[in-house]
Design a protein around this motif. Structure first.
Motif, mmCIF file in Angstrom:
data_model
loop_
_atom_site.group_PDB
_atom_site.id
_atom_site.type_symbol
_atom_site.label_atom_id
_atom_site.label_comp_id
_atom_site.label_asym_id
_atom_site.label_seq_id
_atom_site.Cartn_x
_atom_site.Cartn_y
_atom_site.Cartn_z
ATOM 1 N N ALA A 75 -21.925 -11.065 -1.290
ATOM 2 C CA ALA A 75 -22.116 -12.300 -0.524
ATOM 3 C C ALA A 75 -22.201 -13.492 -1.457
ATOM 4 O O ALA A 75 -21.638 -14.562 -1.184
ATOM 5 C CB ALA A 75 -23.373 -12.194 0.326
ATOM 6 N N LEU A 76 -22.875 -13.309 -2.585
ATOM 7 C CA LEU A 76 -22.982 -14.405 -3.559
ATOM 8 C C LEU A 76 -21.598 -14.787 -4.079
ATOM 9 O O LEU A 76 -21.257 -15.973 -4.179
ATOM 10 C CB LEU A 76 -23.880 -13.978 -4.711
ATOM 11 C CG LEU A 76 -24.221 -15.055 -5.741
ATOM 12 C CD1 LEU A 76 -25.655 -14.906 -6.173
ATOM 13 C CD2 LEU A 76 -23.331 -14.977 -6.958
ATOM 14 N N ALA A 79 -19.637 -16.522 -1.368
ATOM 15 C CA ALA A 79 -20.203 -17.827 -1.051
ATOM 16 C C ALA A 79 -20.000 -18.819 -2.188
ATOM 17 O O ALA A 79 -20.034 -20.028 -1.954
ATOM 18 C CB ALA A 79 -21.686 -17.693 -0.740
ATOM 19 N N SER A 80 -19.796 -18.331 -3.401
ATOM 20 C CA SER A 80 -19.511 -19.259 -4.500
ATOM 21 C C SER A 80 -18.195 -19.982 -4.249
ATOM 22 O O SER A 80 -18.083 -21.196 -4.468
ATOM 23 C CB SER A 80 -19.432 -18.506 -5.816
ATOM 24 O OG SER A 80 -20.670 -17.965 -6.145
ATOM 25 N N LEU A 82 -16.877 -20.481 -1.309
ATOM 26 C CA LEU A 82 -17.150 -21.407 -0.212
ATOM 27 C C LEU A 82 -17.894 -22.639 -0.708
ATOM 28 O O LEU A 82 -17.585 -23.777 -0.319
ATOM 29 C CB LEU A 82 -17.966 -20.676 0.851
ATOM 30 C CG LEU A 82 -18.390 -21.497 2.062
ATOM 31 C CD1 LEU A 82 -17.177 -21.887 2.877
ATOM 32 C CD2 LEU A 82 -19.386 -20.726 2.902
ATOM 33 N N GLY A 83 -18.874 -22.422 -1.586
ATOM 34 C CA GLY A 83 -19.663 -23.538 -2.093
ATOM 35 C C GLY A 83 -18.837 -24.510 -2.909
ATOM 36 O O GLY A 83 -18.970 -25.723 -2.760
ATOM 37 N N GLY A 84 -17.968 -23.975 -3.757
ATOM 38 C CA GLY A 84 -17.120 -24.870 -4.531
ATOM 39 C C GLY A 84 -16.184 -25.669 -3.647
ATOM 40 O O GLY A 84 -15.988 -26.875 -3.843
ATOM 41 N N ALA A 87 -18.200 -28.300 -1.865
ATOM 42 C CA ALA A 87 -18.597 -29.373 -2.775
ATOM 43 C C ALA A 87 -17.455 -30.343 -2.989
ATOM 44 O O ALA A 87 -17.662 -31.546 -3.129
ATOM 45 C CB ALA A 87 -19.054 -28.796 -4.113
ATOM 46 N N THR A 95 -23.896 -29.950 0.025
ATOM 47 C CA THR A 95 -23.636 -28.525 -0.158
ATOM 48 C C THR A 95 -24.823 -27.828 -0.803
ATOM 49 O O THR A 95 -25.226 -26.736 -0.383
ATOM 50 C CB THR A 95 -22.394 -28.331 -1.023
ATOM 51 O OG1 THR A 95 -21.371 -29.196 -0.569
ATOM 52 C CG2 THR A 95 -21.912 -26.910 -0.965
ATOM 53 N N GLY A 99 -27.125 -24.909 0.834
ATOM 54 C CA GLY A 99 -27.293 -23.624 0.160
ATOM 55 C C GLY A 99 -28.751 -23.284 -0.074
ATOM 56 O O GLY A 99 -29.186 -22.146 0.169
ATOM 57 N N VAL B 19 -29.153 -10.493 1.995
ATOM 58 C CA VAL B 19 -27.762 -10.956 1.996
ATOM 59 C C VAL B 19 -27.708 -12.469 2.189
ATOM 60 O O VAL B 19 -26.901 -13.169 1.559
ATOM 61 C CB VAL B 19 -26.971 -10.217 3.091
ATOM 62 C CG1 VAL B 19 -25.575 -10.790 3.206
ATOM 63 C CG2 VAL B 19 -26.905 -8.745 2.781
ATOM 64 N N GLY B 22 -28.286 -14.125 -0.995
ATOM 65 C CA GLY B 22 -27.068 -14.147 -1.804
ATOM 66 C C GLY B 22 -26.128 -15.253 -1.360
ATOM 67 O O GLY B 22 -25.565 -15.988 -2.185
ATOM 68 N N LEU B 23 -25.969 -15.390 -0.041
ATOM 69 C CA LEU B 23 -25.101 -16.452 0.482
ATOM 70 C C LEU B 23 -25.596 -17.827 0.062
ATOM 71 O O LEU B 23 -24.818 -18.666 -0.421
ATOM 72 C CB LEU B 23 -25.062 -16.371 2.011
ATOM 73 C CG LEU B 23 -24.075 -15.397 2.649
ATOM 74 C CD1 LEU B 23 -24.276 -15.370 4.152
ATOM 75 C CD2 LEU B 23 -22.659 -15.828 2.326
ATOM 76 N N GLY B 24 -26.890 -18.064 0.244
ATOM 77 C CA GLY B 24 -27.438 -19.372 -0.092
ATOM 78 C C GLY B 24 -27.292 -19.693 -1.566
ATOM 79 O O GLY B 24 -26.873 -20.801 -1.942
ATOM 80 N N GLY B 26 -25.090 -18.453 -3.593
ATOM 81 C CA GLY B 26 -23.682 -18.670 -3.907
ATOM 82 C C GLY B 26 -23.196 -20.037 -3.480
ATOM 83 O O GLY B 26 -22.416 -20.682 -4.186
ATOM 84 N N VAL B 27 -23.662 -20.520 -2.328
ATOM 85 C CA VAL B 27 -23.223 -21.845 -1.873
ATOM 86 C C VAL B 27 -23.850 -22.936 -2.730
ATOM 87 O O VAL B 27 -23.206 -23.935 -3.035
ATOM 88 C CB VAL B 27 -23.576 -22.032 -0.377
ATOM 89 C CG1 VAL B 27 -23.415 -23.468 0.031
ATOM 90 C CG2 VAL B 27 -22.713 -21.149 0.473
ATOM 91 N N ALA B 28 -25.095 -22.739 -3.155
ATOM 92 C CA ALA B 28 -25.811 -23.836 -3.804
ATOM 93 C C ALA B 28 -25.460 -23.994 -5.273
ATOM 94 O O ALA B 28 -25.438 -25.110 -5.783
ATOM 95 C CB ALA B 28 -27.320 -23.620 -3.656
ATOM 96 N N PRO B 30 -22.669 -23.521 -7.354
ATOM 97 C CA PRO B 30 -21.520 -24.275 -7.888
ATOM 98 C C PRO B 30 -21.667 -25.793 -7.799
ATOM 99 O O PRO B 30 -21.425 -26.473 -8.799
ATOM 100 C CB PRO B 30 -20.339 -23.762 -7.072
ATOM 101 C CG PRO B 30 -20.751 -22.434 -6.606
ATOM 102 C CD PRO B 30 -22.213 -22.497 -6.406
ATOM 103 N N PRO B 31 -22.089 -26.348 -6.639
ATOM 104 C CA PRO B 31 -22.265 -27.810 -6.655
ATOM 105 C C PRO B 31 -23.364 -28.277 -7.593
ATOM 106 O O PRO B 31 -23.251 -29.370 -8.155
ATOM 107 C CB PRO B 31 -22.604 -28.142 -5.198
ATOM 108 C CG PRO B 31 -22.959 -26.879 -4.568
ATOM 109 C CD PRO B 31 -22.221 -25.812 -5.273
#
Lengths: 108, 279
Positions: A75-76, A79-80, A82-84, A87, A95, A99, B19, B22-24, B26-28, B30-31
């Motif tokens: 999931a990480l 989601a990376s 998705l996050g990029g 952003a 973003t 997150g 999970v 992990g999602l959070g 992963g989203v947080a 990179p920015p």
């Protein structure tokens, strides 16, 4: 080139070569670094404890515990991406806030 | 959800919370990394990334320590430990909210004016140009070595120009030079001159590839420049030194189909020297 054994010139504070401390006056520099630290703390703490809880509290098998942890890492990874993408679309701050909020929901 | 699942004994909520974590994350992340990198001038991105990485590793270690402590201490337990984890991620939310735009490029330098996108475009354009300039200077240094007939340069330098240059010169592929020929003879000189022009065109301005920079760079490569730079001045006694181009050279350039550079841009300092030497 200045001789490093001599004392620095007294007129102006020399710029640090390793980490210029004036960067910490930038909120765009300090806040994401701190947020990254807190995120890592919350994530890795659960990463170490969760298999223990799986095995002791829930009495589940090692297979199930490792599968859930694998799903978490997957999931990480997804989601990376998705996050990029987000952003680039809506900006870094929204973003990151989304997150971290999802992270809080997951932790709470 | 983790803390709730641990307290309720619900395996589903516990796993779902993991999970979601992990999602959070992963989203947080990179920015956040992007914000750190774009907050500082471009030459200090490495410093920023190192500081970021340092603090996130410290956070990892402290998170493991703190949650394990909360889990193992008296009066603690899994619920308390994951509640502490939740508090840590609340702190992460607060600090993320404390960010400004997060998209500023060159934070210290160009804060004022312009949208994030335009500043980003401007900065990337600058970087692009500087990078091209460096590449071109290195190529020019190699070509300079080629002119003087250094053995490795003699083999490699013409290929560095690529197909575009030879198209531009109207001779594609370039006729092979006899192996024993002097490096300063006319085809090689025209090649150098064509590269010169293309480089100037690519850069859009002549000042980035000035003669002084070239001499300095050649010196940095360990190539003595005194003979090449001194030669035009010595040969054309009485004329204006080094910025004049002899008429013979212009004719030779026209014969090779290359458009003549404007004299104001100082074009063809390399070519004039080479052609004078060859012809």
């Amino acid at each position: 080139v200045r001789d490093w054994r001599r004392s620095p010139p007294s007129s102006a504070a020399p710029r640090s070569r390793l980490l210029p401390l004036e960067y910490f006056s930038l909120r765009d520099f300090t806040a994401p670094i701190l947020a990254n630290g807190f995120m890592g703390a919350a994530y890795m703490g659960a990463f170490v404890l969760a298999p223990l809880i799986f095995l002791e509290t829930f009495g589940s098998s090692v297979t199930l515990a490792s599968l859930v942890m694998l799903l978490r890492t997957g999931a990480l990874t997804a989601a990376s991406l998705l996050g990029g993408w987000l952003a680039g679309r809506v900006g870094a701050r929204p973003t990151a806030v989304v997150g971290t909020v999802v992270m809080t929901i997951g932790s709470g | 959800l983790i803390a709730l699942g641990a307290s309720q004994g619900s395996l589903l909520w516990f796993g779902g919370g993991l999970v979601l974590q992990g999602l959070g994350n992963g989203v947080a992340v990179p920015p956040l990394n992007a914000a750190v990198a774009s907050a500082v001038p471009i030459e200090d991105v490495g410093i920023a990334a190192a500081a970021n990485r340092l603090l996130s590793q410290v956070g990892n270690a402290f998170g493991i320590t703190i949650l394990t402590l909360a889990y193992g201490s008296r009066g603690g337990g899994s619920t308390v430990a994951f509640a502490v984890g939740g508090a840590l991620s609340v702190l992460a939310v607060v600090t993320a909210l404390a960010m400004e735009a997060g998209d500023a490029v060159d934070g210290l330098g160009s804060r004022a004016g312009g949208s994030g996108a335009s500043r980003r475009a401007a900065a990337s354009g600058t970087g692009d140009r500087v990078e091209r300039s460096i590449t071109i200077r290195m190529r020019r240094a190699r070509l300079g070595a080629h002119q003087r007939g250094l053995p490795h340069a003699r083999r490699r330098a013409p290929n560095r120009l690529g197909p575009a240059a030879s198209d531009r010169l109207g001779s594609s592929p370039r006729p092979a030079r006899p192996r024993g020929a002097r490096a300063g003879c006319e085809p090689a000189a025209a090649t150098v001159r064509g590269a010169d022009h293309l480089e100037r065109e690519a850069l859009g301005e002549a000042d980035l590839v000035g003669e002084r920079d070239r001499v300095e760079l050649l010196g940095r490569f360990g190539i003595s420049t005194s003979s090449t730079t001194a030669r035009p001045a010595r040969r054309s006694v009485g004329a204006r030194p080094s910025r004049t181009r002899p008429a013979g050279a212009a004719a030779a350039l026209a014969a090779f189909g290359a458009p003549a550079p404007s004299p104001a841009s100082g074009g063809g300092t390399t070519s004039s020297r080479t052609l004078m030497r060859g012809g």
